[in-house]
Design an enzyme around this catalytic site. Structure first.
Site, PDB file in Angstrom:
ATOM      1  N   GLY A   1      -6.885 -14.824   9.926  1.00 34.65           N
ATOM      2  CA  GLY A   1      -7.214 -13.764   8.986  1.00 34.65           C
ATOM      3  C   GLY A   1      -6.586 -14.058   7.635  1.00 34.65           C
TER       4      GLY A   1
ATOM      5  CD  GLN B   1      -2.537 -13.248   3.397  1.00 29.49           C
ATOM      6  OE1 GLN B   1      -3.559 -12.871   3.965  1.00 29.49           O
ATOM      7  NE2 GLN B   1      -1.613 -13.968   4.004  1.00 29.49           N
TER       8      GLN B   1
ATOM      9  CB  CYS C   1       2.010 -13.477   7.686  1.00 30.86           C
ATOM     10  SG  CYS C   1       1.191 -13.047   6.148  1.00 30.86           S
ATOM     11  CG  LEU C   2      -2.415 -17.975   7.017  1.00 31.20           C
ATOM     12  CD1 LEU C   2      -3.847 -18.132   6.516  1.00 31.20           C
ATOM     13  CD2 LEU C   2      -1.961 -19.248   7.739  1.00 31.20           C
TER      14      LEU C   2
ATOM     15  CG  HIS D   1      -1.400  -9.131   9.787  1.00 35.30           C
ATOM     16  ND1 HIS D   1      -0.186  -9.585  10.277  1.00 35.30           N
ATOM     17  CD2 HIS D   1      -1.613  -9.834   8.645  1.00 35.30           C
ATOM     18  CE1 HIS D   1       0.296 -10.499   9.446  1.00 35.30           C
ATOM     19  NE2 HIS D   1      -0.554 -10.673   8.447  1.00 35.30           N
ATOM     20  CD  GLU D   2      -5.248 -10.776   7.583  1.00 38.29           C
ATOM     21  OE1 GLU D   2      -4.980 -10.797   6.367  1.00 38.29           O
ATOM     22  OE2 GLU D   2      -4.686 -11.540   8.397  1.00 38.29           O
TER      23      GLU D   2
ATOM     24  CG  HIS E   1      -1.868  -9.018   3.824  1.00 35.95           C
ATOM     25  ND1 HIS E   1      -0.696  -9.495   3.267  1.00 35.95           N
ATOM     26  CD2 HIS E   1      -2.038  -9.713   4.969  1.00 35.95           C
ATOM     27  CE1 HIS E   1      -0.178 -10.428   4.063  1.00 35.95           C
ATOM     28  NE2 HIS E   1      -0.968 -10.580   5.106  1.00 35.95           N
TER      29      HIS E   1
HETATM   30 ZN    ZN Z   1      -0.641 -11.867   6.695  1.00 34.54          ZN
END
Ligand code: ZN
Length: 173
Positions: free
Chosen positions: A46, A51, A95-96, A137-138, A141
């Protein structure tokens, strides 16, 4: 399509409330495609627009884990959680924007999400399992919230310190 650089925590752009997407445009569709490519390249399941430094309410995801299955890329503009189950689930999240750090987070196990798809059509779907975790989660963000915000301040500080060091080492090259 192109792979975009992913912002690493701590970064003020990851803490901002993202704006709703007004009307879909080719630029926004291009951004969604670039985000999918960036997510697959990472690799991740995701990615949210903040991000990649874009403060707009757009997320992409693909939680299809089976290697034999076809990819299932999803593009969600203005995603909203309209219902959440009472039942909770705990999953070790990453998380990226917080590379190589994982921690258990407890969230509703199932959610109903409403969004505008890549073609501008309104969609609503129930998500369970990894899809439900990823969607929450997304969407977090988009509200400037990271999974480490669910942890104790001590754990959060520990991870943040590691990220500061990682960024410093990267800058040095
Ligand atoms: Zn994340």
């Amino acid at each position: 399509m192109s792979v975009k650089p992913i912002l690493i925590h701590p970064d003020p752009r990851l803490k901002k409330l993202a704006s709703p997407v007004p009307d879909l445009s080719d630029d926004l569709r291009q951004l969604a495609d670039d985000m999918l490519e960036t997510m697959y390249d990472a690799p991740g399941i995701g990615l949210a627009a903040p991000q990649v430094g874009v403060s707009q309410r757009l997320i992409v995801m693909d939680c299809e884990k089976s290697e034999d299955a076809a990819p299932k890329p999803m593009v969600l503009f203005n995603p909203q959680i309209v219902a959440a189950s009472d039942g909770l689930g705990t999953y070790e999240e990453g998380c990226l924007s917080i590379p190589d750090q994982f921690a258990e987070v407890t969230r509703p196990a199932e959610v109903t999400v409403r969004w505008i798809d890549r073609d501008g059509a309104e969609q609503q779907q129930d998500f369970a399992g990894l899809w439900a975790i990823c969607a929450q989660h997304e969407i977090d963000h988009l509200d400037g919230k990271l999974f480490i915000d669910y942890l104790t301040p001590l754990k959060r500080q520990l991870i943040t310190r590691k990220m500061v060091k990682l960024k410093r080492d990267k800058a040095r090259g």
